[in-house]
Design a protein around this motif. Structure first.
Motif, short mmCIF file in Angstrom:
data_model
loop_
_atom_site.label_atom_id
_atom_site.label_comp_id
_atom_site.label_asym_id
_atom_site.label_seq_id
_atom_site.Cartn_x
_atom_site.Cartn_y
_atom_site.Cartn_z
N PHE A 207 0.83 -1.20 0.00
CA PHE A 207 0.00 0.00 0.00
C PHE A 207 0.87 1.25 0.00
N ARG A 208 0.33 2.30 -0.61
CA ARG A 208 1.01 3.61 -0.58
C ARG A 208 -0.02 4.71 -0.40
N ASN A 209 0.25 5.62 0.52
CA ASN A 209 -0.57 6.81 0.73
C ASN A 209 0.13 7.98 0.05
N TRP A 210 -0.58 8.64 -0.88
CA TRP A 210 -0.01 9.74 -1.65
C TRP A 210 -0.92 10.96 -1.48
N PRO A 211 -0.73 11.73 -0.39
CA PRO A 211 -1.63 12.85 -0.10
C PRO A 211 -1.23 14.12 -0.86
N ARG A 212 -2.11 14.55 -1.72
CA ARG A 212 -1.88 15.82 -2.41
C ARG A 212 -3.19 16.62 -2.31
N ASP A 213 -3.73 17.12 -3.40
CA ASP A 213 -5.00 17.83 -3.31
C ASP A 213 -6.08 16.90 -2.77
N LYS A 214 -6.00 15.63 -3.15
CA LYS A 214 -6.83 14.59 -2.57
C LYS A 214 -5.91 13.55 -1.95
N ARG A 215 -6.49 12.71 -1.11
CA ARG A 215 -5.71 11.65 -0.46
C ARG A 215 -5.79 10.41 -1.34
N HIS A 216 -4.77 10.21 -2.16
CA HIS A 216 -4.76 9.09 -3.09
C HIS A 216 -4.26 7.84 -2.37
N GLN A 217 -5.04 6.77 -2.44
CA GLN A 217 -4.68 5.50 -1.83
C GLN A 217 -4.39 4.50 -2.93
N LEU A 218 -3.17 3.97 -2.91
CA LEU A 218 -2.68 3.11 -3.97
C LEU A 218 -2.40 1.72 -3.41
N ALA A 219 -2.71 0.68 -4.20
CA ALA A 219 -2.56 -0.69 -3.72
C ALA A 219 -1.97 -1.57 -4.82
N SER A 220 -1.46 -2.70 -4.39
CA SER A 220 -0.87 -3.66 -5.32
C SER A 220 -1.92 -4.53 -5.99
N HIS A 221 -3.17 -4.34 -5.64
CA HIS A 221 -4.26 -5.17 -6.14
C HIS A 221 -5.49 -4.30 -6.32
N LYS A 222 -6.42 -4.75 -7.10
CA LYS A 222 -7.67 -4.03 -7.28
C LYS A 222 -8.60 -4.26 -6.09
N VAL A 223 -9.44 -3.26 -5.82
CA VAL A 223 -10.46 -3.36 -4.78
C VAL A 223 -11.78 -2.85 -5.37
N PRO A 224 -12.69 -3.73 -5.74
CA PRO A 224 -13.98 -3.29 -6.29
C PRO A 224 -14.73 -2.43 -5.28
N ARG A 225 -15.38 -1.41 -5.76
CA ARG A 225 -16.10 -0.51 -4.86
C ARG A 225 -17.29 -1.17 -4.20
N ASP A 226 -17.75 -2.27 -4.73
CA ASP A 226 -18.85 -2.97 -4.08
C ASP A 226 -18.35 -4.04 -3.12
N SER A 227 -17.03 -4.11 -2.89
CA SER A 227 -16.48 -5.10 -1.97
C SER A 227 -16.79 -4.71 -0.53
N LYS A 228 -17.22 -5.66 0.26
CA LYS A 228 -17.47 -5.43 1.68
C LYS A 228 -16.35 -5.94 2.55
N CYS A 229 -15.27 -6.40 1.93
CA CYS A 229 -14.17 -7.00 2.68
C CYS A 229 -12.86 -6.63 1.99
N PHE A 230 -12.21 -5.58 2.46
CA PHE A 230 -10.94 -5.14 1.90
C PHE A 230 -9.91 -6.25 1.96
N GLN A 231 -9.88 -6.96 3.07
CA GLN A 231 -8.89 -8.01 3.27
C GLN A 231 -9.08 -9.17 2.30
#
Length: 752
Positions: A207-231
């Motif tokens: 994971f990488r946190n890249w805070p600029r005008d917005k707080r960009h959250q970057l990951a090594s894998h995709k996370v569908p927005r309808d996912s109820k379980c990040f893990q």
């Protein structure tokens, strides 16, 4: 301007190619590394954790890439490049991050204490060592090597990330001309994972946190927005066969020395005060990779961090304060359930304690045994609660077990038992949780039996009804639906008048409540305001005899936008029962925060409406303004502030005004030394002419604390501090100092 592919490849490879031990050249990153997962290899050679990615052993590591932006983007390509290398030795997991930046001058990095770097740029490795999608470790490092670590509990919607856990691991970071580099070493003795010598199978998120005008959250894998379980979305990794934890024994002796003086009136002599010298001992041992046993003798539970000042002068319920004592914080997630039946601050002054926590392939378990020198009670009621203390020792036993039938269904049991001379409270119950796709269902049932001495029964006849041996049940059932755009929740709970959970924090009994609510999300990834959420719910509460206690309708709109801003408009209307009557309340509030500068956050809450003055049993026009914020000055100086002002107007006058201040600052002198100042104050004024009963017309309190700390690691530290407090009320018409104290605390973590 986009970099040519060859240039980008050279930038990625540069830090690894400058090896001290003449490693082979690293080739350009293959697109396949964007696929999260793989086999973690055994590293050959030594690695020095210094933030310089030039050790030859890194050449044999598995190469991965943090390739996706999951917030605010929807699994879009990451706006900055991050290459990660993972490998292991027989005693530790190693991770290296090479984080490029399109404008390195905008990287946010501050020198601070542990768990304070969340607003900085940072990289992290998240580990699901049992690969059960329920409990994970989150280890985070900013560009200066400052650590933060959390326990992630996917089953706890109210507190999924708990920063109270402090693991023993090493990290280092350094800024570079094109970004920053971070190295991490995680001893296997710090982690819990399945025993046995065969391959491990872990879920891992890079994971990488890249805070600029917005707080960009970057990951090594995709996370569908309808996912109820990040893990559940983490990459799958294997390998690490034959790793071991070593002796995995730690002994931490502690010594606390303190002296407090008080006085009753201004100008009076300070009492002589007694110097308290308290030695203690904590022992932690993991007999297997999946089990931990902790023991403590005469534990030091003194707090080196003050509680946030709160006021409840217009609220009938006792205040909740977070647990901050290390013995109870470690492994606290093993004992969580839908009802708060274990609030460890109720174990106020233990002489000794034992705790066992562990995992298996089919669940998790935990147990606590303690002997408390006092007995602290939270006496609940239908419309209020209060703390009481019995001058007697108590034996405490807590047990919790959760069985996972599969990755969708879990069933657990929990019990809390406390007994004194003429006092007892026993609670036992069962709970279950099921999740499949967008659907989640959960339920819990508890039963309690209690015995109270005459002093408690006589003082709380309305709550206990002259019953010295009350008993009762509590149950709750909930269903929730959530997908990319819609969410729905419905739940019902009922707690009988005789139910008591004295080791928990359940301040209201004798009622039943139902809620139905839902909301909708709009995502606008390419717009200034990138997310809009609308939510509304209706709830109704009845007393055990059918009397309506509350009927409430509320709604809110939340938007997220530029400068990491969040804005919320909320409105509520309700009927509320108090002292035999129903009162109508309604108010609207606006809250928002943003970062005008990368190192400064400011925010406010404004609320205006008609609310009930409980003491007068009348409604009035209540206004509340809160102003809060924080700032990072330079590399190591941090400031924070929170000011709350309240005013109630009714019957042609101002019934009360209340002010609360929580402020402070810290100076991180170097990675080990820190100086912290905390200021707290409150002031309440009431107009006696607007009250029938006699009220305290003026009260004022303030306190200050300064603490110096030197920490080699979470378990080897020295703290030295002083505090001073002052107050006034109707009997003391001038503000005067009434308490002052000094303390010294030392601990040493020894690992044989």
């Amino acid at each position: 301007m986009k970099l040519h592919a060859l240039t980008a490849a050279l930038l990625l490879c540069c830090p690894f190619a400058q090896a001290k031990k003449a490693p082979q050249a690293v080739t350009a990153v293959d697109p396949e590394v964007a696929i999260a997962g793989g086999r973690i290899p055994l590293l050959q050679g030594d690695i020095s954790i210094d933030g310089k990615l030039d050790d030859a052993a890194w050449q044999g590591a598995l190469v991965q890439e943090i390739a996706y932006e999951i917030q605010p983007g929807d699994n879009s390509p990451a706006p900055v490049k991050t290459t990660v290398r993972i490998g292991y030795t027989t005693d530790a997991l190693y991770v290296a991050f090479h984080a490029l930046d399109t404008d390195p001058s905008r990287i946010r990095a501050h020198l601070g204490d542990r768990d304070t770097a969340f607003n900085d740029d940072w990289v992290g490795v998240f580990l699901d060592t049992f690969n059960d999608h329920r409990r994970g470790y989150e280890l985070i490092v900013n560009p200066l090597g400052v650590q933060a670590d959390l326990i992630r509990d996917e089953t706890n919607a109210d507190n999924q990330e708990d920063p109270s856990w402090d693991g023993m691991w090493q990290s280092a970071g350094q800024r570079t001309a094109d970004g920053y580099d971070v190295e991490i070493r995680i001893p296997f003795s710090t982690l819990r994972f399945p025993a046995g010598g065969s391959d491990q199978h872990w879920g891992i998120s890079l994971f990488r946190n890249w805070p600029r005008d917005k707080r960009h959250q970057l990951a090594s894998h995709k996370v569908p927005r309808d996912s109820k379980c990040f893990q559940c979305e983490w990459g799958q990794y294997e390998g690490m066969a034959g790793v071991h934890q070593g002796r995995n024994l730690e002994v931490v002796p502690t010594l606390t020395v303190g002296k407090t003086q008080t006085r009753d009136t201004a100008g009076a002599r300070w009492d002589s005060g007694k110097t308290n010298i308290e030695p203690g001992l904590d022992v932690s041992w993991a007999p297997s990779p999946a089990m931990t046993l902790n023991a403590t003798l005469n534990p030091d539970f003194s707090q080196v961090e003050t509680d946030q000042l709160q006021l409840n002068f217009n609220d009938g319920f006792a205040l909740f304060y977070q647990e901050k004592r290390p013995f109870f914080l470690e492994g606290a997630d093993y004992f969580s359930s839908q009802f708060n039946v274990l609030y460890t601050r109720q174990i106020a002054d233990p002489d000794f304690g034992l705790r066992l926590t562990g995992r298996s392939s089919s669940g998790a378990y935990g147990a606590i045994v303690a002997r408390d020198a006092t007995t602290l009670l939270l006496v609940p009621g239908v419309q209020g609660s209060a703390f009481e203390q019995l001058d007697q020792t108590a034996s405490v036993v807590v047990g919790r077990y959760r069985h996972d039938f599969n990755k969708q269904l879990s069933v657990g049991v929990i019990g809390t038992f406390r007994r004194g001379d003429d006092y007892a409270n026993n609670v036992a119950g069962v709970d279950a949780r099921w999740q499949q796709g967008p659907h989640t269902a959960s339920a819990q049932f508890l039963h309690s039996q209690s015995e109270y001495p005459a002093s408690i029964v006589d003082g709380y006849k309305d709550e206990l009804g002259n019953d010295a041996t009350p008993s009762g049940n509590a149950w709750r059932a909930q269903y929730a639906f959530s997908n990319r755009n819609w969410n729905l929740t419905a739940w019902h709970m009922a707690i009988s008048p005789g139910f008591r959970a004295d080791l928990g924090f359940m301040g209201q009994v004798g009622y039943e409540k139902s809620l139905l609510g839902g909301g909708h999300n709009w995502y606008r990834d390419d717009k200034a305001f990138n997310r809009i959420n609308v939510y509304a719910d209706f709830d109704i509460t009845h007393r055990f005899d059918g009397q309506l206690l509350e009927r409430e309708l509320e709604g809110k709109v939340n938007v997220q936008g530029p400068m990491q801003s969040g804005l919320t408009l909320h409105a509520l209307t309700r009927s509320r029962f108090w002292k035999g009557r129903l009162f109508d309340e309604h108010y609207a509030d606006f809250s928002g925060s943003f970062r005008p500068l990368g190192n400064v956050q400011v925010g406010m809450n404004l609320q205006v409406g008609t609310l009930l003055d409980l003491t007068a049993e009348k409604t009035g026009r209540r206004s509340m303004l809160e102003v809060f914020g924080n700032a990072e000055l330079g590399r190591g100086v941090a400031l924070n502030w929170d000011v709350v002002l309240q005013r109630m107007r009714r019957d042609g006058g101002i019934a009360f005004t209340a002010k609360v201040l929580n402020a402070g600052g810290s100076w991180q002198l170097d990675p080990h030394q820190r100086l912290r100042l905390t200021l707290q104050g409150s002031q309440i004024q009431r107009d006696q002419a607007l009250y029938v009963d006699t009220v305290n017309q003026r009260a004022r309190d303030w306190a200050a604390q300064v603490v110096y700390s030197y920490k080699l690691n979470p378990h080897t530290a020295l703290y030295a501090g002083a505090a001073y407090g002052a107050f006034m009320d109707d009997d003391h018409h001038e503000l005067f100092g009434n308490t002052r104290s000094v303390f010294l605390k030392m601990s040493y973590g020894w690992q044989p």
